[in-house]
Design an enzyme around this catalytic site. Structure first.
Site, short mmCIF file in Angstrom:
data_model
loop_
_atom_site.label_atom_id
_atom_site.label_comp_id
_atom_site.label_asym_id
_atom_site.label_seq_id
_atom_site.Cartn_x
_atom_site.Cartn_y
_atom_site.Cartn_z
N ALA A 1 17.87 67.12 164.98
CA ALA A 1 17.65 66.80 163.57
C ALA A 1 18.30 65.44 163.31
O ALA A 1 19.19 65.02 164.06
CB ALA A 1 18.30 67.88 162.70
N GLY B 1 17.94 70.30 167.27
CA GLY B 1 16.64 70.66 166.70
C GLY B 1 15.48 70.35 167.64
O GLY B 1 14.43 71.00 167.57
C1 HXC Z 1 19.70 60.30 164.16
C2 HXC Z 1 19.72 59.51 166.31
C3 HXC Z 1 19.81 60.83 166.82
C4 HXC Z 1 19.84 61.90 165.88
C5 HXC Z 1 19.80 59.46 168.48
N1 HXC Z 1 19.68 58.73 167.38
N2 HXC Z 1 19.87 60.76 168.17
N3 HXC Z 1 19.66 59.27 165.00
N4 HXC Z 1 19.80 61.58 164.57
N5 HXC Z 1 19.90 63.19 166.26
C6 HXC Z 1 19.60 57.25 167.29
C7 HXC Z 1 20.92 56.59 167.61
O1 HXC Z 1 21.75 56.57 166.48
C8 HXC Z 1 20.46 55.21 168.01
O2 HXC Z 1 20.15 54.47 166.85
C9 HXC Z 1 19.16 55.49 168.74
O3 HXC Z 1 18.72 56.77 168.30
C10 HXC Z 1 19.32 55.54 170.25
O4 HXC Z 1 20.35 56.45 170.56
P1 HXC Z 1 21.62 56.07 171.46
O5 HXC Z 1 22.70 57.01 171.12
O6 HXC Z 1 21.93 54.61 171.35
O7 HXC Z 1 21.04 56.37 172.91
P2 HXC Z 1 21.84 56.84 174.21
O8 HXC Z 1 23.15 56.12 174.32
O9 HXC Z 1 20.85 56.76 175.34
O10 HXC Z 1 22.21 58.38 173.95
C11 HXC Z 1 21.20 59.34 173.80
C12 HXC Z 1 21.78 60.66 173.23
C13 HXC Z 1 22.55 60.34 171.92
C14 HXC Z 1 22.72 61.30 174.26
C15 HXC Z 1 20.59 61.59 173.00
O11 HXC Z 1 21.70 59.57 171.06
C16 HXC Z 1 22.96 61.56 171.16
O12 HXC Z 1 23.93 62.21 171.50
N6 HXC Z 1 22.23 61.89 170.07
C17 HXC Z 1 22.59 62.95 169.20
C18 HXC Z 1 22.23 64.27 169.81
C19 HXC Z 1 22.60 65.41 168.90
O13 HXC Z 1 23.79 65.59 168.55
N7 HXC Z 1 21.62 66.21 168.47
C20 HXC Z 1 21.86 67.33 167.56
C21 HXC Z 1 21.66 66.86 166.18
S1 HXC Z 1 22.08 68.11 165.02
P3 HXC Z 1 20.78 53.00 166.60
O14 HXC Z 1 20.24 52.65 165.25
O15 HXC Z 1 22.24 53.17 166.66
O16 HXC Z 1 20.22 52.20 167.74
C22 HXC Z 1 20.77 69.11 165.02
C23 HXC Z 1 20.90 70.23 164.07
C24 HXC Z 1 19.80 71.18 164.25
O17 HXC Z 1 19.79 68.95 165.67
C25 HXC Z 1 20.03 72.35 163.42
C26 HXC Z 1 19.28 72.35 162.19
C27 HXC Z 1 17.97 71.76 162.32
#
Ligand code: HXC
Length: 258
Positions: A66, A109
């Site tokens: 998400a 998500g």
């Molecule tokens: C918003 C996100 C995002 C997310 C990545 N991005 N995941 N933006 N929400 N979930 C954005 C980053 O901010 C970044 O933007 C760009 O995408 C590229 O990501 P990077 O982090 O620079 O890439 P990398 O270093 O290769 O790392 C990849 C990754 C990391 C390991 C997947 O992005 C990450 O940990 N993402 C979050 C994963 C996460 O926690 N997901 C759960 C979300 S909560 P900029 O602008 O900085 O370049 C959830 C709740 C669900 O899903 C329950 C209810 C629905």
């Protein structure tokens, strides 16, 4: 044709293809994307010319969860009153089969969306996880429930409590994905699976999806009864007569969805 911002929508013969497309955010699922995916999928579900759907992302990410930036200032009352993310339930209620083609990250998500699909094909680059715990929250689109049913308590607990990711091999061993394919062949293979399904009797396909889905929602005895009734009902269709006649006559069947 509807215009979309966050997804691409195409038809390949009898297969509907939805591609998540927010490359700047690794396909993070914001509200706009949720409306668009659910709307496009429901349109395919209603379209008699479509027999199955494929949902995919990019090579780098199916979806990284998400949209954290969209959620970060949210308050409980807003989330509760809006029943945040409940719209995804409509995706899980689609009647036609959906094949998820997962390459790269399927996190939070993203993993939960893949698990709402009926068949999960993984590229050898796929990584699955429920990292919400690292953000101070928990899965909210079914992760604690569907992952546990798919891989069992021990692994689901570990993934949800530590945020550890599992690779495609581990996900296949655990029963989360049906098959691993080389990343370069993923979409083609997913389209092939969906085309195979779309060539079957559309009525039998709906019934098969419904019957397997029941296994996750009911005790065994009830599920078996439900399956038997659907099986009996198949004999009321022209497609059953055609399918069995075609077998006896050693020719391919021509199903009509009747
Ligand atoms: C918003 C996100 C995002 C997310 C990545 N991005 N995941 N933006 N929400 N979930 C954005 C980053 O901010 C970044 O933007 C760009 O995408 C590229 O990501 P990077 O982090 O620079 O890439 P990398 O270093 O290769 O790392 C990849 C990754 C990391 C390991 C997947 O992005 C990450 O940990 N993402 C979050 C994963 C996460 O926690 N997901 C759960 C979300 S909560 P900029 O602008 O900085 O370049 C959830 C709740 C669900 O899903 C329950 C209810 C629905």
């Amino acid at each position: 044709m509807t215009e979309y911002d966050t997804i691409k929508v195409e038809r390949r013969d009898r297969v509907g293809l939805i591609t998540l497309h927010r490359p700047e955010a690794l396909n993070a699922l914001n509200l706009r994307l949720m409306h668009e995916v659910v709307g496009a999928a429901e349109e395919f579900d209603r379209d008699d010319a479509v027999g199955a759907v494929v949902l995919t992302g990019s090579e780098r990410a199916f979806a990284a969860g998400a949209d954290i930036k969209e959620m970060q200032d949210l308050e409980f009352v807003d989330a509760y009153r809006a029943d945040l993310f409940a719209e995804w339930d409509r995706f899980a209620r689609l009647r036609k089969p959906v094949v998820a083609a997962v390459s790269g990250y399927a996190l939070g998500g993203g993993c939960e969306l893949a698990m709402m699909c009926d068949i999960l094909l993984a590229a050898d680059t796929a990584k699955f996880g429920q990292p919400e715990i690292k953000l101070g929250v928990i899965p909210g689109m079914g992760g604690s429930q569907r992952l546990t049913r798919a891989v069992g308590k021990a692994k689901a607990m570990e993934l949800c409590l530590t945020g550890r990711m599992m690779d495609a091999e581990e996900a296949e061993r655990a029963g989360l994905v049906s098959r691993i394919v080389p990343a370069a062949d993923l979409l083609e293979e997913a389209l092939k699976v969906a085309a195979t399904i779309a060539a079957m009797s559309p009525i039998a396909v709906l019934a098969a999806k419904e019957a397997v889905g029941r296994a996750f929602e009911s005790p065994l005895a009830e599920g078996l009864r439900y399956e038997r009734r659907l099986f009996h009902a198949a004999f009321a269709t022209a497609d059953q007569k055609e399918g069995m006649a075609a077998f006896a006559e050693k020719r391919p069947p021509h199903f009509q969805g009747r």
